[in-house]
Design a protein around this motif. Structure first.
Motif, PDB file in Angstrom:
ATOM      1  N   LEU A  31     -41.894  78.161 -19.923  1.00  0.00           N
ATOM      2  CA  LEU A  31     -41.706  79.702 -20.228  1.00  0.00           C
ATOM      3  C   LEU A  31     -41.768  79.790 -21.598  1.00  0.00           C
ATOM      4  CD1 LEU A  31     -38.775  81.253 -18.133  1.00  0.00           C
ATOM      5  CD2 LEU A  31     -40.779  81.454 -17.351  1.00  0.00           C
ATOM      6  N   LEU A  83     -38.506  90.572 -20.513  1.00  0.00           N
ATOM      7  CA  LEU A  83     -38.666  90.265 -19.522  1.00  0.00           C
ATOM      8  C   LEU A  83     -37.261  89.801 -18.207  1.00  0.00           C
ATOM      9  CD1 LEU A  83     -39.730  85.969 -20.012  1.00  0.00           C
ATOM     10  CD2 LEU A  83     -41.373  88.559 -18.986  1.00  0.00           C
ATOM     11  N   CYS A 141     -38.548  89.084 -24.746  1.00  0.00           N
ATOM     12  CA  CYS A 141     -39.765  88.905 -24.457  1.00  0.00           C
ATOM     13  C   CYS A 141     -40.012  89.809 -23.474  1.00  0.00           C
ATOM     14  CB  CYS A 141     -40.193  87.244 -23.903  1.00  0.00           C
ATOM     15  SG  CYS A 141     -39.744  86.159 -25.622  1.00  0.00           S
ATOM     16  N   MET A 150     -44.643  86.471 -13.396  1.00  0.00           N
ATOM     17  CA  MET A 150     -43.566  87.098 -13.488  1.00  0.00           C
ATOM     18  C   MET A 150     -43.773  88.699 -12.910  1.00  0.00           C
ATOM     19  SD  MET A 150     -40.829  86.085 -15.777  1.00  0.00           S
ATOM     20  CE  MET A 150     -39.871  84.136 -16.199  1.00  0.00           C
ATOM     21  N   GLN A 151     -44.981  89.282 -12.913  1.00  0.00           N
ATOM     22  CA  GLN A 151     -45.380  90.720 -11.916  1.00  0.00           C
ATOM     23  C   GLN A 151     -46.213  90.846 -11.070  1.00  0.00           C
ATOM     24  OE1 GLN A 151     -48.592  92.881 -14.062  1.00  0.00           O
ATOM     25  NE2 GLN A 151     -47.133  94.635 -13.861  1.00  0.00           N
ATOM     26  N   VAL A 158     -35.074  86.030 -23.108  1.00  0.00           N
ATOM     27  CA  VAL A 158     -35.707  87.194 -21.737  1.00  0.00           C
ATOM     28  C   VAL A 158     -35.877  88.355 -22.069  1.00  0.00           C
ATOM     29  CG1 VAL A 158     -34.995  88.445 -20.019  1.00  0.00           C
ATOM     30  CG2 VAL A 158     -34.855  85.435 -19.608  1.00  0.00           C
ATOM     31  N   TYR A 199     -37.938  92.059 -14.610  1.00  0.00           N
ATOM     32  CA  TYR A 199     -38.426  91.118 -13.128  1.00  0.00           C
ATOM     33  C   TYR A 199     -36.973  89.375 -12.724  1.00  0.00           C
ATOM     34  CZ  TYR A 199     -42.872  92.035 -15.154  1.00  0.00           C
ATOM     35  OH  TYR A 199     -43.908  92.445 -16.015  1.00  0.00           O
ATOM     36  N   VAL A 250     -46.980  83.876 -18.838  1.00  0.00           N
ATOM     37  CA  VAL A 250     -45.430  84.182 -18.151  1.00  0.00           C
ATOM     38  C   VAL A 250     -45.856  85.818 -17.673  1.00  0.00           C
ATOM     39  CG1 VAL A 250     -42.595  84.514 -18.443  1.00  0.00           C
ATOM     40  CG2 VAL A 250     -44.774  82.168 -19.501  1.00  0.00           C
ATOM     41  N   PRO A 251     -45.315  86.851 -18.530  1.00  0.00           N
ATOM     42  CA  PRO A 251     -45.648  88.913 -17.680  1.00  0.00           C
ATOM     43  C   PRO A 251     -46.674  87.999 -16.710  1.00  0.00           C
ATOM     44  CG  PRO A 251     -46.143  87.814 -20.404  1.00  0.00           C
ATOM     45  CD  PRO A 251     -45.977  87.247 -19.805  1.00  0.00           C
TER      46      PRO A 251
END
Length: 204
Positions: free
Chosen positions: A13, A122, A120, A92-93, A117, A125, A88-89
């Motif tokens: 990540l 996250l 950033c 995960m989205q 987490v 998620y 990454v975003p």
């Protein structure tokens, strides 16, 4: 069909392994002490405790240096937002839009994982988070992945970068994807190697 993804943190990540290694070497150069190894691959994927056992063989010296390094580390923090892999975003989205569950199973300290987490963005998620410091056995033992997969339920895949992490996930019976790295690391035991986390979307 897989219904969940379990991510390692460092090297997966966030692109952090080089930073952590260089920070340790900078510290040892500063105090004029030679670490037991300057081979980065000796440290990738390991817990902080096993990393320090590799760095300093003498236990009494190791205890003293760990305390001193904690201060040095606070003054030389990684920029987590900058270290976050750019895809990454989005990954995960899209996983959440497909109703997939997401976990993080990291050898790092829990507070470090939680800080990543949060910083950033996250948090929304992540369905489950576990740190190696909470367990009796660390990677390559399968415990961290066995617990994560059980918590998520269904069929999970693991995303790793290091040899010990891949061994851990494989020993837990998980299909294991290895994210390729710029540095030398043995990923031969992985089921699939990818050069971008976006490629996960083709199979999850």
């Amino acid at each position: 069909m897989y219904n969940s993804v379990i991510f390692d943190m460092d090297g997966v990540l966030i692109d952090s392994e080089n930073f952590y290694f260089e920070r340790r070497m900078k510290y040892f150069d500063m105090i004029n002490v030679e670490p037991a190894s300057r081979n980065m691959s000796d440290y990738v994927g390991k817990t902080e405790e096993s990393t320090w056992e590799q760095l300093v063989q003498d236990e009494s010296l190791r205890v003293a240096l760990k305390k001193d390094y904690a201060i040095f580390r606070e003054d030389n923090q990684i920029d987590l937002q900058q270290a976050l892999r750019i895809e990454v975003p989005e990954v995960m989205q899209k996983l959440k839009k497909r109703d997939k569950k997401i976990a993080i199973a990291s050898s790092s300290k829990r507070k470090d994982v939680e800080e990543m987490v949060q910083q950033c963005g996250l948090t929304s998620y992540i369905d489950y988070l576990i740190s190696g410091e909470e367990l009796r056995e660390s990677k390559p033992h399968p415990e961290i992945y066995e617990i994560s997969a059980k918590k998520l339920g269904g069929k999970a895949i693991a995303v790793e970068d290091s040899f010990v992490g891949i061994e851990s996930a494989k020993a837990a019976g998980l299909y294991t994807v290895a994210l390729k790295q710029e540095y030398d690391v043995d990923q031969s035991r992985a089921d699939w190697q990818i050069d971008s986390l976006l490629k996960l979307l083709a199979m999850v």
